[in-house]
Scaffold this active site. Structure first.
Site, PDB file in Angstrom:
ATOM      1  CD1 TRP A  10      45.249  32.736  47.919  1.00 57.94           C
ATOM      2  CD2 TRP A  10      47.098  32.365  49.130  1.00 57.94           C
ATOM      3  NE1 TRP A  10      45.396  31.376  48.062  1.00 57.94           N
ATOM      4  CE2 TRP A  10      46.521  31.112  48.802  1.00 57.94           C
ATOM      5  CE3 TRP A  10      48.266  32.372  49.885  1.00 57.94           C
ATOM      6  CZ2 TRP A  10      47.071  29.893  49.201  1.00 57.94           C
ATOM      7  CZ3 TRP A  10      48.838  31.156  50.292  1.00 57.94           C
ATOM      8  CH2 TRP A  10      48.234  29.940  49.950  1.00 57.94           C
ATOM      9  CE  LYS A  11      41.511  39.984  45.120  1.00 57.15           C
ATOM     10  NZ  LYS A  11      40.355  40.806  44.844  1.00 57.15           N
ATOM     11  CD  GLU A 167      39.866  38.660  37.761  1.00 62.01           C
ATOM     12  OE1 GLU A 167      39.597  37.765  38.540  1.00 62.01           O
ATOM     13  OE2 GLU A 167      40.639  39.597  38.017  1.00 62.01           O
ATOM     14  CB  SER A 213      31.648  37.029  43.121  1.00 65.41           C
ATOM     15  OG  SER A 213      31.920  38.320  43.632  1.00 65.41           O
ATOM     16  N   GLY A 234      39.375  35.122  44.004  1.00 62.11           N
ATOM     17  CA  GLY A 234      39.916  35.989  45.049  1.00 62.11           C
ATOM     18  C   GLY A 234      39.467  35.502  46.419  1.00 62.11           C
ATOM     19  N   GLY A 235      38.401  36.098  46.938  1.00 61.70           N
ATOM     20  CA  GLY A 235      37.939  35.828  48.307  1.00 61.70           C
ATOM     21  C   GLY A 235      37.850  34.348  48.650  1.00 61.70           C
TER      22      GLY A 235
HETATM   23  C1  PEP Z   1      40.004  38.652  41.900  1.00 60.32           C
HETATM   24  O1  PEP Z   1      40.492  39.408  42.706  1.00 60.32           O
HETATM   25  O2  PEP Z   1      40.645  38.363  40.886  1.00 60.32           O
HETATM   26  C2  PEP Z   1      38.679  38.132  42.149  1.00 60.32           C
HETATM   27  C3  PEP Z   1      38.067  37.525  41.178  1.00 60.32           C
HETATM   28  O3  PEP Z   1      38.169  38.330  43.415  1.00 60.32           O
HETATM   29  P1  PEP Z   1      36.797  37.700  43.988  1.00 60.32           P
HETATM   30  O4  PEP Z   1      36.795  36.241  43.663  1.00 60.32           O
HETATM   31  O5  PEP Z   1      36.863  37.953  45.467  1.00 60.32           O
HETATM   32  O6  PEP Z   1      35.672  38.423  43.330  1.00 60.32           O
END
Ligand code: PEP
Length: 260
Positions: A10-11, A167, A213, A234-235
């Site tokens: 959730w950052k 990632e 993503s 993430g998002g």
């Molecule tokens: C992350 O922050 O680990 C990530 C994968 O973000 P997102 O899914 O938004 O790319």
């Protein structure tokens, strides 16, 4: 067999009340998911509230970072034991935002890995290359160093409590996802590396998840790859419907009956 793991990072988002609302909705939406480990990683301030909500469910709670020392004059830091005390059983370490924005290097991340393992939790070690490193052909060298140095002095038994998250930095928060073939190639490389550094059993049993993503519309293709054991999201983890759809990904044939 490796049990899939879907983790939501959730950052720096959500107040305590917003985090509680999201956790409650996810506990309801994911109540029937038993064959996938689900981890929510809220901001430090919301961890204990989210952990309390999740305690009657199978959803686990994770920290987004920690400091290697158990206590002391380290203003602003949080220890692994404090995270565990607040309800965490996982900690995300070495996220590219920590590496890039806060200058964390492999040795520091390795010290955190040991702290998390000592505290009896599982570590999610993030590794990944920049677009420049990929284009220069340094992909495997960069990832190899991050995996080897990040896991220095971790033994085979401790590896049962380590998850690796691949990632690619250029895919985080950008809407660009590595193609499932590209991701599969890297996951297979990391598994091969684990075989050399540890043992065939560790290579076979370690979960390697993908992040960058991940969305409801690309999770199935990613999870269909034999070496992709889940996702770090993430998002899309900030939206209950999207995260629930990801966690409920259609199980590919090779994952039938995976329990752990
Ligand atoms: C992350 O922050 O680990 C990530 C994968 O973000 P997102 O899914 O938004 O790319």
């Amino acid at each position: 067999m490796r049990k899939p793991l879907i983790a939501g990072n959730w950052k720096l988002h959500k107040t305590i009340n917003e985090a509680k609302d999201l956790a409650k909705t996810l506990c309801t939406k994911l109540a029937d998911v038993h064959n996938t480990d689900i981890v929510l990683a809220p901001s430090f301030t919301a961890i204990s509230a989210v952990a309390e909500i999740c305690q009657e469910s199978t959803i686990k709670v994770g920290g987004q970072n920690c400091f290697p020392e158990p206590q002391g004059a380290f203003t602003g830091e949080v220890s692994a034991a404090q995270l565990n005390d607040a309800g965490c059983t996982y900690v995300i370490l070495g996220h590219s935002e920590r590496r890039q924005l806060f200058g964390e290097d492999d040795a520091f991340i390795n010290a955190k890995i040991h702290a998390v393992l000592r505290a009896g939790m599982s570590a999610i070690l993030c590794v990944g290359e920049t677009l420049e490193q990929r284009e220069q052909g340094d992909l495997f060298e960069v990832l190899g160093a991050q995996v080897r140095n990040g896991l220095k002095d971790v033994n085979d038994t401790q590896m049962e409590h380590v998850v690796i998250a691949y990632e690619p930095i250029w895919a985080i928060g950008t809407g660009k996802t590595a193609s499932s073939d590209d991701a599969a190639e890297v996951h297979a490389y990391i598994r091969g590396l684990l075989q050399g550094v540890f043992s065939p059993a560790v290579a076979q049993n370690t979960r390697i998840i993908y992040g960058g993503s991940v969305k409801p519309d690309n999770i199935s293709e990613l999870m269909a790859q034999a070496d992709i054991d889940g996702a770090l999201v993430g998002g899309a983890s900030l939206n209950a419907a999207d995260f629930a759809a990801i966690a409920n990904f259609p199980r590919p044939l090779h994952m039938a009956d995976t329990h752990r």
